[in-house]
Write an enzyme that holds these catalytic residues in place. Sequence first.
Site, PDB file in Angstrom:
ATOM      1  N   GLY A  96       0.804  -1.214   0.000  1.00  0.00           N
ATOM      2  CA  GLY A  96       0.000   0.000   0.000  1.00  0.00           C
ATOM      3  C   GLY A  96       0.843   1.272   0.000  1.00  0.00           C
ATOM      4  O   GLY A  96       0.515   2.249  -0.675  1.00  0.00           O
ATOM      5  N   THR A  97       1.921   1.253   0.756  1.00  0.00           N
ATOM      6  CA  THR A  97       2.788   2.432   0.829  1.00  0.00           C
ATOM      7  C   THR A  97       3.313   2.780  -0.561  1.00  0.00           C
ATOM      8  O   THR A  97       3.284   3.939  -0.988  1.00  0.00           O
ATOM      9  CB  THR A  97       3.965   2.156   1.794  1.00  0.00           C
ATOM     10  OG1 THR A  97       3.431   1.841   3.077  1.00  0.00           O
ATOM     11  CG2 THR A  97       4.894   3.355   1.907  1.00  0.00           C
TER      12      THR A  97
ATOM     13  N   ASN B  34      -7.263   4.396   8.950  1.00  0.00           N
ATOM     14  CA  ASN B  34      -6.666   3.223   9.600  1.00  0.00           C
ATOM     15  C   ASN B  34      -6.791   3.258  11.116  1.00  0.00           C
ATOM     16  O   ASN B  34      -6.776   2.228  11.766  1.00  0.00           O
ATOM     17  CB  ASN B  34      -5.194   3.082   9.203  1.00  0.00           C
ATOM     18  CG  ASN B  34      -4.432   4.378   9.280  1.00  0.00           C
ATOM     19  OD1 ASN B  34      -4.783   5.356   8.620  1.00  0.00           O
ATOM     20  ND2 ASN B  34      -3.406   4.400  10.103  1.00  0.00           N
TER      21      ASN B  34
ATOM     22  N   GLN C 193      -7.579   0.465   3.933  1.00  0.00           N
ATOM     23  CA  GLN C 193      -8.382   0.011   5.079  1.00  0.00           C
ATOM     24  C   GLN C 193      -9.840  -0.214   4.692  1.00  0.00           C
ATOM     25  O   GLN C 193     -10.595  -0.839   5.440  1.00  0.00           O
ATOM     26  CB  GLN C 193      -8.311   1.025   6.221  1.00  0.00           C
ATOM     27  CG  GLN C 193      -6.954   1.120   6.872  1.00  0.00           C
ATOM     28  CD  GLN C 193      -6.593  -0.092   7.720  1.00  0.00           C
ATOM     29  OE1 GLN C 193      -7.457  -0.853   8.142  1.00  0.00           O
ATOM     30  NE2 GLN C 193      -5.314  -0.279   7.974  1.00  0.00           N
TER      31      GLN C 193
ATOM     32  N   HIS D 134      -2.266  -7.411   2.571  1.00  0.00           N
ATOM     33  CA  HIS D 134      -2.225  -7.991   3.923  1.00  0.00           C
ATOM     34  C   HIS D 134      -3.309  -7.457   4.842  1.00  0.00           C
ATOM     35  O   HIS D 134      -3.454  -7.946   5.969  1.00  0.00           O
ATOM     36  CB  HIS D 134      -0.834  -7.837   4.543  1.00  0.00           C
ATOM     37  CG  HIS D 134      -0.449  -6.463   5.002  1.00  0.00           C
ATOM     38  ND1 HIS D 134      -0.423  -6.133   6.335  1.00  0.00           N
ATOM     39  CD2 HIS D 134      -0.053  -5.372   4.330  1.00  0.00           C
ATOM     40  CE1 HIS D 134      -0.011  -4.876   6.450  1.00  0.00           C
ATOM     41  NE2 HIS D 134       0.220  -4.390   5.250  1.00  0.00           N
TER      42      HIS D 134
ATOM     43  N   THR E 185      10.970  -7.561 -11.123  1.00  0.00           N
ATOM     44  CA  THR E 185      10.385  -8.874 -11.381  1.00  0.00           C
ATOM     45  C   THR E 185       9.149  -9.073 -10.505  1.00  0.00           C
ATOM     46  O   THR E 185       9.175  -8.762  -9.310  1.00  0.00           O
ATOM     47  CB  THR E 185      11.428  -9.975 -11.085  1.00  0.00           C
ATOM     48  OG1 THR E 185      12.557  -9.734 -11.925  1.00  0.00           O
ATOM     49  CG2 THR E 185      10.878 -11.363 -11.351  1.00  0.00           C
TER      50      THR E 185
ATOM     51  N   CYS F   4       2.445   1.497  12.175  1.00  0.00           N
ATOM     52  CA  CYS F   4       3.653   2.140  11.684  1.00  0.00           C
ATOM     53  C   CYS F   4       4.216   3.117  12.717  1.00  0.00           C
ATOM     54  O   CYS F   4       5.387   3.417  12.687  1.00  0.00           O
ATOM     55  CB  CYS F   4       3.358   2.881  10.388  1.00  0.00           C
ATOM     56  SG  CYS F   4       2.377   1.925   9.248  1.00  0.00           S
TER      57      CYS F   4
HETATM   58  N1  PLP Z   1      -2.546   3.197   3.923  1.00  0.00           N
HETATM   59  C1  PLP Z   1      -3.269   2.831   4.998  1.00  0.00           C
HETATM   60  C2  PLP Z   1      -4.561   3.509   5.256  1.00  0.00           C
HETATM   61  C3  PLP Z   1      -2.803   1.819   5.842  1.00  0.00           C
HETATM   62  O1  PLP Z   1      -3.518   1.476   6.914  1.00  0.00           O
HETATM   63  C4  PLP Z   1      -1.567   1.200   5.558  1.00  0.00           C
HETATM   64  C5  PLP Z   1      -1.007   0.173   6.456  1.00  0.00           C
HETATM   65  O2  PLP Z   1      -1.043   0.305   7.660  1.00  0.00           O
HETATM   66  C6  PLP Z   1      -0.869   1.611   4.415  1.00  0.00           C
HETATM   67  C7  PLP Z   1      -1.391   2.613   3.626  1.00  0.00           C
HETATM   68  C8  PLP Z   1       0.430   0.991   4.045  1.00  0.00           C
HETATM   69  O3  PLP Z   1       0.234  -0.257   3.453  1.00  0.00           O
HETATM   70  P1  PLP Z   1       1.448  -1.315   3.436  1.00  0.00           P
HETATM   71  O4  PLP Z   1       1.566  -1.835   4.834  1.00  0.00           O
HETATM   72  O5  PLP Z   1       0.994  -2.383   2.482  1.00  0.00           O
HETATM   73  O6  PLP Z   1       2.638  -0.612   2.945  1.00  0.00           O
END
Ligand code: PLP
Length: 377
Positions: A74-75, A146, A176, A198, A234, A322
């Site tokens: 997601g990041t 989140n 989320q 995940h 890849t 995080c």
């Molecule tokens: N965006 C939101 C709203 C999230 O809750 C998270 C993860 O906590 C992320 C982005 C980041 O996703 P990833 O853990 O797959 O990098």
Amino acid sequence: MNQGEIAYLDNAATTPLHPEALAAMLPFLGDRFGNPSGVHAVARDARAALEEARDLVADCLGARPGEIVFTGGGTEADNLAITGLHARRGGTVVCPASEHHAVLHTVASLGGRVVPVTADGIVDFDALADALDDDVSVVSVMLANNETGTVQPLADIGALLREHAPNAVLHTDAVQAFPWLDVATLAASAPLVAVSAHKFGGPKGVGALVVREGVAVDPVIHGGGQERDRRSGTHNVAGIVGMAAAMRVTVEERERTVARVGTLRDRLADGLLAAVPGTRETGDRAAKVAGNCHLRFEGIESEALLILLDEAGVCASAGSACTSGAIEPSHVLTAMGIDSADALSSVRLSLGPTTSDDDVDLALKVVPEAVARLRGR
Ligand code: PLP
């Protein structure tokens, strides 16, 4: 999930791998090891699986297969959306103050504008309108938060953009939201949509960004030109196949999951509000996703509470995973106007598809005991 005496109530941090995702992945960790960028039979086998996964992911997100860019989570999807579009078009990037750091820090790195949210955590529409102009190129607003689970009115935000920032592209972080909401419909007005496997029973380190036709992003990761030059590297074939399987199950079962888990969440939140004096709920429950229970216990330090909960078998969190470890008030709660001591007394209990009645029973027993112990009663 109740592993013995463990109640896992941290599903917003991550979810257990769904058995169907695991089963789908295993062949690609074994015999089906090909690199989908190749031309021979082993490569073609991997490519067929990759494209099958792409079709499924596209379908679940209300997109076309060519609009899916697989990412390393997601990041990365958020970074690609915002930095990638900004690299292409320049201009100003904008987001609300309650975004995940994946968005907030990306917007900051580009010198963007951050707009306030209301006490309920919804984007302040007047402030957003003020921040918009012809120069704005990207506006990033998450679908569900989140920490608090609050859902943003994305369609209304899209309408505001059309009026005040005609050149802006809407990006939504639906990381989320996906376990709980019909993202295909709710994010239909957003040309850029990020998800992460995940959070819905898929593996870690895999995600996707929808880049709708007519919108171009420059790559953030340069290399061999995979994903139609939008994301080199890849492919993580096993991860992508696992994400697709988890997505299918999530979408198929979403309605039932939301109804069942929503009832469990209400029992948990109402039970704790009744059993623990001086407890407040964060945000308007009607505007939250079904799995989120976010409470503030007056006079308590959440870090101390989380330790007692952990000792008693309840896995919870004080904010986003995080930032846990840093004893600073959450930026999301601060943005909602919650003062520092109040914010530091908050606990997020996040339920998921595997949450059971036993998990809620354990939390309803353990949390009041732990709070009473910390209050010296
Ligand atoms: N965006 C939101 C709203 C999230 O809750 C998270 C993860 O906590 C992320 C982005 C980041 O996703 P990833 O853990 O797959 O990098």
